[in-house]
Write a protein that holds these residues in place. Structure first.
Motif, PDB file in Angstrom:
ATOM      1  N   SER A 339      56.306   3.764  61.729  1.00  0.00           N
ATOM      2  CA  SER A 339      55.497   2.704  61.165  1.00  0.00           C
ATOM      3  C   SER A 339      54.083   2.923  61.676  1.00  0.00           C
ATOM      4  N   ALA A 340      53.225   3.309  60.755  1.00  0.00           N
ATOM      5  CA  ALA A 340      51.840   3.591  61.138  1.00  0.00           C
ATOM      6  C   ALA A 340      51.161   2.298  61.571  1.00  0.00           C
ATOM      7  N   LEU A 341      51.549   1.209  60.896  1.00  0.00           N
ATOM      8  CA  LEU A 341      50.914  -0.078  61.156  1.00  0.00           C
ATOM      9  C   LEU A 341      51.392  -0.671  62.478  1.00  0.00           C
ATOM     10  N   LYS A 342      52.705  -0.667  62.674  1.00  0.00           N
ATOM     11  CA  LYS A 342      53.269  -1.267  63.886  1.00  0.00           C
ATOM     12  C   LYS A 342      53.344  -0.265  65.031  1.00  0.00           C
ATOM     13  N   LYS A 343      52.867   0.933  64.773  1.00  0.00           N
ATOM     14  CA  LYS A 343      52.841   2.015  65.768  1.00  0.00           C
ATOM     15  C   LYS A 343      54.232   2.315  66.333  1.00  0.00           C
ATOM     16  N   LEU A 344      55.219   2.433  65.436  1.00  0.00           N
ATOM     17  CA  LEU A 344      56.579   2.759  65.858  1.00  0.00           C
ATOM     18  C   LEU A 344      56.829   4.252  65.697  1.00  0.00           C
ATOM     19  N   ASN A 345      57.399   4.843  66.736  1.00  0.00           N
ATOM     20  CA  ASN A 345      57.822   6.249  66.688  1.00  0.00           C
ATOM     21  C   ASN A 345      56.676   7.247  66.487  1.00  0.00           C
ATOM     22  N   ILE A 346      55.475   6.821  66.808  1.00  0.00           N
ATOM     23  CA  ILE A 346      54.316   7.695  66.620  1.00  0.00           C
ATOM     24  C   ILE A 346      54.413   8.919  67.535  1.00  0.00           C
ATOM     25  N   ASP A 347      55.031   8.724  68.715  1.00  0.00           N
ATOM     26  CA  ASP A 347      55.179   9.865  69.626  1.00  0.00           C
ATOM     27  C   ASP A 347      56.004  10.985  69.002  1.00  0.00           C
ATOM     28  N   SER A 348      57.076  10.615  68.299  1.00  0.00           N
ATOM     29  CA  SER A 348      57.889  11.648  67.633  1.00  0.00           C
ATOM     30  C   SER A 348      57.076  12.363  66.566  1.00  0.00           C
ATOM     31  N   PHE A 349      56.249  11.593  65.889  1.00  0.00           N
ATOM     32  CA  PHE A 349      55.409  12.209  64.860  1.00  0.00           C
ATOM     33  C   PHE A 349      54.425  13.192  65.500  1.00  0.00           C
ATOM     34  N   LYS A 350      53.829  12.763  66.621  1.00  0.00           N
ATOM     35  CA  LYS A 350      52.898  13.656  67.320  1.00  0.00           C
ATOM     36  C   LYS A 350      53.622  14.916  67.783  1.00  0.00           C
ATOM     37  N   GLU A 351      54.872  14.712  68.257  1.00  0.00           N
ATOM     38  CA  GLU A 351      55.673  15.840  68.701  1.00  0.00           C
ATOM     39  C   GLU A 351      55.868  16.831  67.545  1.00  0.00           C
ATOM     40  N   ALA A 352      56.125  16.300  66.348  1.00  0.00           N
ATOM     41  CA  ALA A 352      56.295  17.159  65.176  1.00  0.00           C
ATOM     42  C   ALA A 352      54.991  17.907  64.872  1.00  0.00           C
ATOM     43  N   LEU A 353      53.843  17.227  65.068  1.00  0.00           N
ATOM     44  CA  LEU A 353      52.564  17.896  64.845  1.00  0.00           C
ATOM     45  C   LEU A 353      52.377  19.028  65.859  1.00  0.00           C
ATOM     46  N   CYS A 354      52.825  18.775  67.097  1.00  0.00           N
ATOM     47  CA  CYS A 354      52.725  19.805  68.137  1.00  0.00           C
ATOM     48  C   CYS A 354      53.547  21.036  67.749  1.00  0.00           C
ATOM     49  N   GLN A 355      54.766  20.796  67.304  1.00  0.00           N
ATOM     50  CA  GLN A 355      55.622  21.913  66.880  1.00  0.00           C
ATOM     51  C   GLN A 355      54.960  22.697  65.756  1.00  0.00           C
ATOM     52  N   THR A 356      54.370  21.945  64.825  1.00  0.00           N
ATOM     53  CA  THR A 356      53.677  22.590  63.709  1.00  0.00           C
ATOM     54  C   THR A 356      52.536  23.462  64.232  1.00  0.00           C
ATOM     55  N   ALA A 357      51.760  22.892  65.153  1.00  0.00           N
ATOM     56  CA  ALA A 357      50.621  23.627  65.716  1.00  0.00           C
ATOM     57  C   ALA A 357      51.101  24.904  66.415  1.00  0.00           C
ATOM     58  N   LYS A 358      52.172  24.765  67.159  1.00  0.00           N
ATOM     59  CA  LYS A 358      52.725  25.916  67.889  1.00  0.00           C
ATOM     60  C   LYS A 358      53.106  27.016  66.906  1.00  0.00           C
ATOM     61  N   PHE A 359      53.789  26.578  65.861  1.00  0.00           N
ATOM     62  CA  PHE A 359      54.245  27.504  64.826  1.00  0.00           C
ATOM     63  C   PHE A 359      53.067  28.243  64.194  1.00  0.00           C
ATOM     64  N   ILE A 360      52.033  27.473  63.858  1.00  0.00           N
ATOM     65  CA  ILE A 360      50.870  28.072  63.195  1.00  0.00           C
ATOM     66  C   ILE A 360      50.165  29.053  64.125  1.00  0.00           C
ATOM     67  N   GLN A 361      50.008  28.619  65.380  1.00  0.00           N
ATOM     68  CA  GLN A 361      49.325  29.470  66.354  1.00  0.00           C
ATOM     69  C   GLN A 361      50.045  30.814  66.476  1.00  0.00           C
ATOM     70  N   LYS A 362      51.365  30.737  66.524  1.00  0.00           N
ATOM     71  CA  LYS A 362      52.174  31.943  66.660  1.00  0.00           C
ATOM     72  C   LYS A 362      51.959  32.862  65.456  1.00  0.00           C
ATOM     73  N   ASN A 363      51.907  32.219  64.282  1.00  0.00           N
ATOM     74  CA  ASN A 363      51.786  33.021  63.065  1.00  0.00           C
ATOM     75  C   ASN A 363      50.372  33.528  62.812  1.00  0.00           C
ATOM     76  N   LEU A 364      49.377  32.848  63.396  1.00  0.00           N
ATOM     77  CA  LEU A 364      47.994  33.298  63.221  1.00  0.00           C
ATOM     78  C   LEU A 364      47.702  34.459  64.158  1.00  0.00           C
ATOM     79  N   ALA A 365      48.407  34.422  65.306  1.00  0.00           N
ATOM     80  CA  ALA A 365      48.098  35.410  66.351  1.00  0.00           C
ATOM     81  C   ALA A 365      48.488  36.822  65.915  1.00  0.00           C
TER      82      ALA A 365
END
Ligand code: GDP
Ligand code: MG
Length: 365
Positions: A339-365
């Motif tokens: 819930s973007a409004l009630k700020k529920l589970n935002i940490d899990s979403f951030k975690e997913a963004l981190c995984q995405t970033a990791k993946f991209i970094q690996k593939n760009l390198a």
């Protein structure tokens, strides 16, 4: 500052009322009242009866603008102004305003200005004709001679903007490469109007603006730098997918969507409060648009937003999304209920963004 306005929506478009309201708001209008019309008149768009209603509404709340969520002909605009003595904004102009707020690059801004001017040309032509006939005193209080000059000025300006556009393309690509070289990762937040993109964007960024370096000169105010798990991620709040984009502004729309094709990854926000059937339609339409702009193969995180409104069937909705993701062969990082409004589970979403970033970094390198 939002401008007070009256919104006019055609009854067949009642399903689009939500969209019309969201767009009016995002285009900078504070909708004081909504008028539904059933039949439109060829002369003035609004029938005699509807004109009367509008007069009453305007008289009581002092609104000086009417937004018509439809494509108007020049004669409609002229007639409405004459009858009601208000400023008239049609669907094209409303959407162009929204594009402008979301334009991520000077290039997109130029495309939008071109679209705006092209939209004005037939209006001005019509005005010239009417002034010559003595029907209208002047346009923007310009006289007959001035308006001819104005017309020529606009056609010249369109040509100049097109030239500028070419030059900018190169600069922007270079800038983007520089940012990439510095390890910035671009993630575009996409989804339907009203899904909750901006709310999520604000929650994520807490409005931490990147402080200006030369790497950000073409970034819009809707791009922010967030630091997550050691990565520098540029989150871009993009324009919502809009149903039935008027044909005359498709080029400008593509330019705004280009923001998405420039991104390294996608965060797709879907409105989880919708019924299963509707959810399916909206998700598939969004994926088709992503495919059209060539972004379907990018790593993607899907946020099922507004979970605070879901009382039952959350599991089913997640399963459906995962099923469709497989069908479309998405490079799915995960489906995260939030819930973007009630700020529920935002940490899990951030975690997913981190995984995405990791993946991209690996593939760009
Ligand atoms: P956008 O068009 O995708 O940018 O959508 P907005 O972020 O402007 O949100 C559209 C509407 O949905 C606003 O009224 C928000 O307050 C509301 N909204 C956004 N996220 C949530 C949420 O998690 N829960 C609820 N209940 N409402 C939300
Ligand atoms: Mg938004």
């Amino acid at each position: 500052m939002l401008e007070p306005a009256l919104l006019v929506v055609k009854v067949d478009d009642i399903g689009s009322l939500e969209e019309a309201l969201a767009i009016a708001k995002e285009a900078g209008f504070d909708v004081k009242d909504v008028l539904y019309v059933k039949n439109t008149s060829t002369k003035c768009y609004l029938s005699r009866g509807a004109l009367e209603k509008v007069r009453t509404i305007i008289g009581s709340n002092g609104v000086k603008k009417i937004c018509v969520y439809d494509e108007l002909k020049p004669r409609h605009v002229a007639c409405l102004i004459k009858e009601l003595n208000v400023e008239v904004v049609d669907k094209v102009m409303m959407i162009l305003n929204v594009f402008q707020c979301h334009a991520g690059s000077k290039e997109a801004l130029l495309q939008i200005e071109i679209a705006r001017l092209k939209h004005q040309l037939p209006l001005i032509k019509d005005w010239i004709r009417r002034i010559k006939l003595g029907e209208l005193p002047g346009f923007l209080s310009l006289g007959r001679y001035a308006i001819d000059v104005y017309y020529k000025h606009i056609t010249k300006r369109i040509a100049r903007l097109n030239e500028e556009l070419e030059k900018l393309r190169d600069i922007r690509l270079k800038e983007r490469e520089t940012r990439r070289g510095h390890g910035f990762i671009h993630i575009a937040i996409v989804g339907y109007t009203n899904a909750g993109k901006t709310t999520l964007f604000n929650t994520l960024t807490n409005l931490n603006k990147p402080t200006g370096t030369e790497m950000f000169t073409t970034l819009s105010p809707k791009s922010y730098l967030v630091k997550l798990c050691g990565y520098s991620i540029i989150v871009v709040d993009t324009i919502g997918f809009i149903k039935n984009i008027p044909i005359g502004i498709i080029e400008a729309f593509k330019a705004v969507l280009e923001e998405i094709s420039m991104a390294d990854a996608i965060a797709l926000i879907v409105d989880g409060s919708k019924e299963l059937d509707q959810l399916k339609v909206e998700l598939e339409t969004a994926l088709k648009i992503l495919r059209d702009v060539g972004c379907i193969m990018k790593p993607i995180v899907i946020a099922l937003n507004k979970v605070d409104l879901i009382t039952e069937g959350l599991e089913k909705k997640i399963e459906l999304i995962e099923y469709i993701a497989r069908e479309y062969q998405l490079m799915l990082v995960g489906v995260v209920p939030i819930s973007a409004l009630k700020k529920l589970n935002i940490d899990s979403f951030k975690e997913a963004l981190c995984q995405t970033a990791k993946f991209i970094q690996k593939n760009l390198a």
